[in-house]
Design a protein around this motif. Structure first.
Motif, PDB file in Angstrom:
ATOM      1  N   ILE A   1      -3.188   8.281  13.680  1.00  0.00           N
ATOM      2  CA  ILE A   1      -3.181   7.201  12.820  1.00  0.00           C
ATOM      3  C   ILE A   1      -1.953   7.209  11.940  1.00  0.00           C
ATOM      4  O   ILE A   1      -1.538   7.975  11.412  1.00  0.00           O
ATOM      5  CB  ILE A   1      -4.293   7.374  11.781  1.00  0.00           C
ATOM      6  CG1 ILE A   1      -5.635   7.245  12.311  1.00  0.00           C
ATOM      7  CG2 ILE A   1      -4.277   6.294  10.783  1.00  0.00           C
ATOM      8  CD1 ILE A   1      -6.984   7.843  11.763  1.00  0.00           C
ATOM      9  N   MET A   2      -1.204   6.045  12.275  1.00  0.00           N
ATOM     10  CA  MET A   2       0.133   5.918  11.594  1.00  0.00           C
ATOM     11  C   MET A   2       0.044   5.383  10.428  1.00  0.00           C
ATOM     12  O   MET A   2       0.726   5.902   9.349  1.00  0.00           O
ATOM     13  CB  MET A   2       1.036   5.133  12.584  1.00  0.00           C
ATOM     14  CG  MET A   2       1.286   5.534  13.751  1.00  0.00           C
ATOM     15  SD  MET A   2       2.433   4.690  14.953  1.00  0.00           S
ATOM     16  CE  MET A   2       1.601   3.020  14.937  1.00  0.00           C
ATOM     17  N   THR A   3      -0.818   4.378  10.011  1.00  0.00           N
ATOM     18  CA  THR A   3      -0.884   3.798   8.944  1.00  0.00           C
ATOM     19  C   THR A   3      -2.331   3.357   8.721  1.00  0.00           C
ATOM     20  O   THR A   3      -3.063   3.014   9.643  1.00  0.00           O
ATOM     21  CB  THR A   3      -0.098   2.278   8.596  1.00  0.00           C
ATOM     22  OG1 THR A   3      -0.389   1.437   9.356  1.00  0.00           O
ATOM     23  CG2 THR A   3       1.404   3.167   8.443  1.00  0.00           C
ATOM     24  N   LEU A   4      -2.951   3.453   7.521  1.00  0.00           N
ATOM     25  CA  LEU A   4      -4.197   2.910   7.175  1.00  0.00           C
ATOM     26  C   LEU A   4      -4.384   2.559   5.804  1.00  0.00           C
ATOM     27  O   LEU A   4      -3.943   3.272   4.831  1.00  0.00           O
ATOM     28  CB  LEU A   4      -5.359   4.196   7.310  1.00  0.00           C
ATOM     29  CG  LEU A   4      -6.619   3.703   6.973  1.00  0.00           C
ATOM     30  CD1 LEU A   4      -7.257   2.656   7.974  1.00  0.00           C
ATOM     31  CD2 LEU A   4      -7.517   5.031   7.223  1.00  0.00           C
ATOM     32  N   GLY A   5      -4.339   1.206   5.585  1.00  0.00           N
ATOM     33  CA  GLY A   5      -4.038   0.463   4.136  1.00  0.00           C
ATOM     34  C   GLY A   5      -4.965  -0.548   3.909  1.00  0.00           C
ATOM     35  O   GLY A   5      -5.590  -1.260   4.776  1.00  0.00           O
TER      36      GLY A   5
ATOM     37  N   CYS B   1       0.964  -1.104   0.011  1.00  0.00           N
ATOM     38  CA  CYS B   1       0.250  -0.016   0.080  1.00  0.00           C
ATOM     39  C   CYS B   1       0.833   1.441   0.147  1.00  0.00           C
ATOM     40  O   CYS B   1       0.442   2.163  -0.400  1.00  0.00           O
ATOM     41  CB  CYS B   1      -1.050   0.030   1.171  1.00  0.00           C
ATOM     42  SG  CYS B   1      -2.240  -1.000   1.280  1.00  0.00           S
ATOM     43  N   PHE B   2       1.931   1.119   0.452  1.00  0.00           N
ATOM     44  CA  PHE B   2       2.676   2.508   0.762  1.00  0.00           C
ATOM     45  C   PHE B   2       4.165   2.621   0.024  1.00  0.00           C
ATOM     46  O   PHE B   2       4.869   1.335  -0.048  1.00  0.00           O
ATOM     47  CB  PHE B   2       3.064   2.584   2.421  1.00  0.00           C
ATOM     48  CG  PHE B   2       1.742   2.608   3.023  1.00  0.00           C
ATOM     49  CD1 PHE B   2       0.821   3.648   2.817  1.00  0.00           C
ATOM     50  CD2 PHE B   2       1.446   1.606   3.981  1.00  0.00           C
ATOM     51  CE1 PHE B   2      -0.544   3.331   3.691  1.00  0.00           C
ATOM     52  CE2 PHE B   2       0.324   1.586   4.836  1.00  0.00           C
ATOM     53  CZ  PHE B   2      -0.561   2.640   4.550  1.00  0.00           C
ATOM     54  N   PRO B   3       4.476   3.500  -0.391  1.00  0.00           N
ATOM     55  CA  PRO B   3       5.728   3.869  -1.233  1.00  0.00           C
ATOM     56  C   PRO B   3       7.146   3.628  -0.354  1.00  0.00           C
ATOM     57  O   PRO B   3       8.082   4.110  -1.069  1.00  0.00           O
ATOM     58  CB  PRO B   3       5.546   5.182  -2.048  1.00  0.00           C
ATOM     59  CG  PRO B   3       4.749   5.890  -1.032  1.00  0.00           C
ATOM     60  CD  PRO B   3       3.730   5.066  -0.568  1.00  0.00           C
ATOM     61  N   ILE B   4       6.925   3.536   0.897  1.00  0.00           N
ATOM     62  CA  ILE B   4       8.124   3.727   1.872  1.00  0.00           C
ATOM     63  C   ILE B   4       8.170   2.348   2.708  1.00  0.00           C
ATOM     64  O   ILE B   4       7.471   1.461   2.676  1.00  0.00           O
ATOM     65  CB  ILE B   4       8.060   4.690   2.738  1.00  0.00           C
ATOM     66  CG1 ILE B   4       6.918   4.355   3.789  1.00  0.00           C
ATOM     67  CG2 ILE B   4       8.130   6.065   2.046  1.00  0.00           C
ATOM     68  CD1 ILE B   4       6.919   5.516   4.765  1.00  0.00           C
TER      69      ILE B   4
END
Length: 79
Positions: free
Chosen positions: A75-79, A18-21
């Motif tokens: 919210i640190m991540t939401l995927g 989900c995330f580019p990092i």
């Protein structure tokens, strides 16, 4: 369901998709061991399809006392 040491690999997979990092191992270690993190998986038909990872923190980040009254959910991540 909750995120544990037994299923944190699924969280890594979701985040990498989900995330580019790339999140450091410390991020995942803290989610598994800290009771201040609110981290859950989202399921559909028995399969993990997403996640949310949060933490509770002081509303005013300059407050260092653990007995602070004003708190917020970050919210640190939401995927």
């Amino acid at each position: 369901g909750g995120i544990t040491a037994d299923n944190v690999g699924q969280l890594r997979l979701i985040n990498s998709t989900c995330f580019p990092i790339t999140y450091a191992d410390g991020f995942y270690n803290e989610i598994v061991k800290s009771n201040e993190y609110l981290s859950k998986f989202a399921y559909h038909n028995g399969f993990v399809i997403g996640s949310i990872c949060c933490r509770i923190q002081p509303l005013d980040e300059t407050i260092t006392d653990k007995d602070y009254k004003d708190k917020c959910v970050y919210i640190m991540t939401l995927g």
